[in-house]
Design a protein around this motif. Structure first.
Motif, PDB file in Angstrom:
ATOM      1  N   VAL A 244      -6.962   1.234   1.319  1.00  0.00           N
ATOM      2  CA  VAL A 244      -7.831   2.473   1.251  1.00  0.00           C
ATOM      3  C   VAL A 244      -7.291   3.836   1.305  1.00  0.00           C
ATOM      4  O   VAL A 244      -7.508   4.633   0.306  1.00  0.00           O
ATOM      5  N   GLU A 245      -6.214   3.894   2.132  1.00  0.00           N
ATOM      6  CA  GLU A 245      -5.416   5.217   2.411  1.00  0.00           C
ATOM      7  C   GLU A 245      -4.719   5.455   0.928  1.00  0.00           C
ATOM      8  O   GLU A 245      -4.638   6.570   0.521  1.00  0.00           O
ATOM      9  N   GLY A 248      -7.342   6.289  -1.834  1.00  0.00           N
ATOM     10  CA  GLY A 248      -7.786   7.458  -1.472  1.00  0.00           C
ATOM     11  C   GLY A 248      -7.062   8.761  -2.135  1.00  0.00           C
ATOM     12  O   GLY A 248      -7.439  10.125  -2.199  1.00  0.00           O
ATOM     13  N   THR A 249      -5.835   8.439  -2.491  1.00  0.00           N
ATOM     14  CA  THR A 249      -4.873   9.576  -3.057  1.00  0.00           C
ATOM     15  C   THR A 249      -5.404   9.760  -4.674  1.00  0.00           C
ATOM     16  O   THR A 249      -5.008  11.054  -5.188  1.00  0.00           O
ATOM     17  N   GLY A 255     -14.168   6.876  -1.222  1.00  0.00           N
ATOM     18  CA  GLY A 255     -14.265   7.195   0.379  1.00  0.00           C
ATOM     19  C   GLY A 255     -14.802   6.415   1.285  1.00  0.00           C
ATOM     20  O   GLY A 255     -15.228   6.954   2.448  1.00  0.00           O
ATOM     21  N   TYR A 257     -15.385   2.758   3.538  1.00  0.00           N
ATOM     22  CA  TYR A 257     -14.576   1.870   4.437  1.00  0.00           C
ATOM     23  C   TYR A 257     -15.124   0.552   4.673  1.00  0.00           C
ATOM     24  O   TYR A 257     -16.727   0.582   5.024  1.00  0.00           O
TER      25      TYR A 257
END
Length: 439
Positions: A244-245, A248-249, A255, A257
Motif C-alpha cells: 500500500v505504501e 500510494g506514491t 488511499g 487500507y
C-alpha cells in the motif's frame, strides 16, 4: 411568514427524534440558533443528558451542560414543534435485510403529534423510496393529515463520522431534498443555519436516499478490494502495508487500507441498496461480493491468530489471548456492529476465551450487545498473544516496554503480537524478536 422565519424568530421549534451519535450533534448545533426539543425513548440516556453527561462523546459534557435544548421522553412535547428531524438508527436483521422498525416507530410517534404546517425530514439511512412509500403513509395514518396539503417531508442523509474531530457536522456539505420546490427551499435554509460549508440540493428525495447508501457502498467495495489483497498477500508472504505504501506514491492512488468494516454505516448501508435492487429483480454482484469479503475478515484474523500461536509453540486451548479494542473504530465509544466480535467468535471455536480491554467502550453496552465482559487495562498480565484490534490513542502511544509488561515470563519469540491496524513499529517489534503479524 414561512416556517424558516418563524423558527429563526423562535415562534416555532425544531424537534430532533433520536439523540444518539447523529441526532445529538445536529440538535445541539440547532439549539445554539433556535429553540429545540430533543426527544428519545431511552429514559436513561435522557437522564444522562439532563445531568450534563454525553455518553456518545460526540459533543462533550460541557456542551451538553450548556445547551438550551429541552430533553424529553414525553412525545406530547413534539406537538410544539413544526420542523421534525428523524435521526434514529436503521440496522439490518440477522438475514441482512433492512430493519425499518426504528424509523417506522419514529414515524408513528411523530404522526401522533403532527400539526398542520409541519415539515418532517428523515436523516436515517434508508434505501430509495422509504421516505415516501413507507414513512409518509404512517405519518398520514397516525395524524389524519394529508401529505403535500397539511404537512411536507424531506430527506437529508446524515454524514457524521463518529469520533472524527476534523470532519464535523458544520464542515461537511449536507445533502438536502424535499418533496417539492417549496419544501426544499425551507429545508435548505433551515439546515444552512448550522452547516457552515453549505448544502447540496438533491433533485428528489430518492436521489438523496440513494446518495447516502451509494457513498458508503463505494467505500465498502474499495476496502473489500484491499481486504482481498491482504488475504492473498498473506499466502504469498508479502506485507500488505508495504504494498500500500509503495502504491500510494502514485498521484491517483485512492488511499484505502485493509481492515475490519463494522459500525452503523459502511457495514450496514450496502445491504439496504442490495435489498431494494433484488426487489426489482437485480442480483448485486460487486456490492454483495464486497460485503461477503468484509464480513469474513473477523474469521480470517481469528485464523491468523491461531496460526501464529501454533508457530510460537503454544497449546492453543490454553493460550491467553488479550484483545485491545472492541469499538468499531478508533477513539470512539461506539460498539455497534463491531467486527472485533467476529474475531472473538472464531477464537471461541478453537476453545479460546479471550480477554478484552477497551478504555473507550462502555462495559455495560458491550455486555448487553454481545455478552462480553471488558476488563480494566491494569488487569492485563501474563498474555501469550496481544491483538491490537482498534487504533485508540491509548494503544498507539504504547512503547515496547509497556507492551512487554503485558506478557508473561516468556522468551520473546513466544510472545505473539497481532497488529490489525498496523499501529506499531514493525521493524522495532521484529528486531526485539516477537512473533508479529499485521493485516
Amino acid at each position: 411568514m414561512n416556517l424558516y422565519e418563524k423558527i429563526i424568530n423562535k415562534e416555532e421549534k425544531i424537534s430532533v427524534v433520536g439523540l444518539g451519535y447523529v441526532g445529538m450533534p445536529i440538535a445541539v448545533a440547532f439549539a445554539k440558533k433556535v429553540d429545540v426539543i430533543g426527544f428519545d425513548l431511552n429514559e436513561s440516556k435522557i437522564n444522562q443528558y439532563k445531568s450534563g453527561i454525553d455518553p456518545t462523546q460526540e459533543v462533550g459534557d460541557e456542551v451538553i451542560k450548556n445547551t438550551t435544548m429541552e430533553f424529553t421522553t414525553n412525545e406530547a412535547r413534539l406537538k410544539d414543534a413544526r420542523f421534525h428531524i428523524v435521526a434514529v438508527p436503521t440496522p439490518v436483521n440477522i438475514d441482512k435485510t433492512p430493519d425499518l422498525n426504528p424509523v417506522e416507530g419514529a414515524s408513528v410517534i411523530i404522526g401522533r403529534n403532527l400539526q398542520k404546517g409541519s415539515i418532517v425530514v428523515y436523516e436515517s439511512t434508508v434505501y430509495p423510496g422509504v421516505t415516501e412509500d413507507i414513512c409518509v403513509p404512517i405519518l398520514e395514518r397516525e395524524s389524519g393529515l394529508k401529505c403535500g396539503v397539511d404537512f411536507k417531508v424531506g430527506y437529508s442523509p446524515e454524514r457524521i463520522n463518529p469520533g472524527d474531530k476534523v470532519h464535523r457536522l458544520e464542515n461537511i456539505t449536507k445533502i438536502v431534498s424535499g418533496m417539492d420546490k417549496e419544501s426544499l427551499d425551507e429545508i435548505a435554509k433551515i439546515y444552512e443555519l448550522v452547516i457552515e460549508v453549505g448544502v447540496h440540493r438533491a433533485g428528489s428525495i430518492k436521489v438523496a436516499e440513494a446518495a447516502k447508501v451509494v457513498e458508503n457502498s463505494q467505500r465498502d467495495i474499495n476496502i473489500a478490494f484491499m481486504n482481498e489483497l491482504a488475504m492473498v498477500f498473506d499466502r504469498m508472504g508479502i506485507d500488505t502495508q508495504e504494498v500500500v505504501e509503495a502504491m500510494g506514491t502514485k498521484w491517483n492512488a485512492l488511499g484505502f487500507y485493509p481492515g475490519l468494516v463494522g459500525g452503523h454505516c459502511i457495514g450496514v448501508d450496502p445491504y439496504y441498496f442490495i435489498y431494494e435492487a433484488e426487489k426489482l429483480g437485480y442480483h448485486s454482484q460487486i456490492i454483495l461480493s464486497g460485503r461477503k469479503i468484509n464480513d469474513g475478515m473477523g474469521a480470517f484474523v481469528g485464523d491468523a491468530i491461531i496460526k501464529k500461536l501454533i508457530q510460537a509453540n503454544k497449546v492453543v486451548k490454553q493460550a491467553k489471548v488479550v484483545i485491545l479494542g472492541i469499538t468499531f473504530k478508533e477513539n470512539c465509544p461506539d460498539t455497534r456492529n463491531s467486527k472485533v466480535v467476529d474475531i472473538v467468535t472464531r477464537l471461541n471455536e478453537y476453545g479460546i476465551e479471550p480477554e478484552i480491554v477497551d478504555p473507550q467502550a462502555d462495559g455495560e453496552t458491550a455486555k448487553k450487545e454481545y455478552g462480553l465482559d471488558l476488563i480494566p487495562f491494569d488487569m492485563v498480565e501474563n498474555a501469550d498473544c496481544l491483538v491490537f484490534a482498534v487504533a485508540h490513542e491509548e494503544f498507539k502511544n504504547m512503547d515496547i516496554n509497556q507492551i512487554d509488561k503485558l506478557f508473561g515470563n516468556l522468551p520473546n519469540n513466544e510472545k505473539v503480537i497481532i497488529d490489525i491496524k498496523s499501529i506499531l513499529n514493525k521493524d522495532q517489534i521484529l528486531e526485539s524478536g516477537y512473533s508479529y503479524w499485521r493485516l
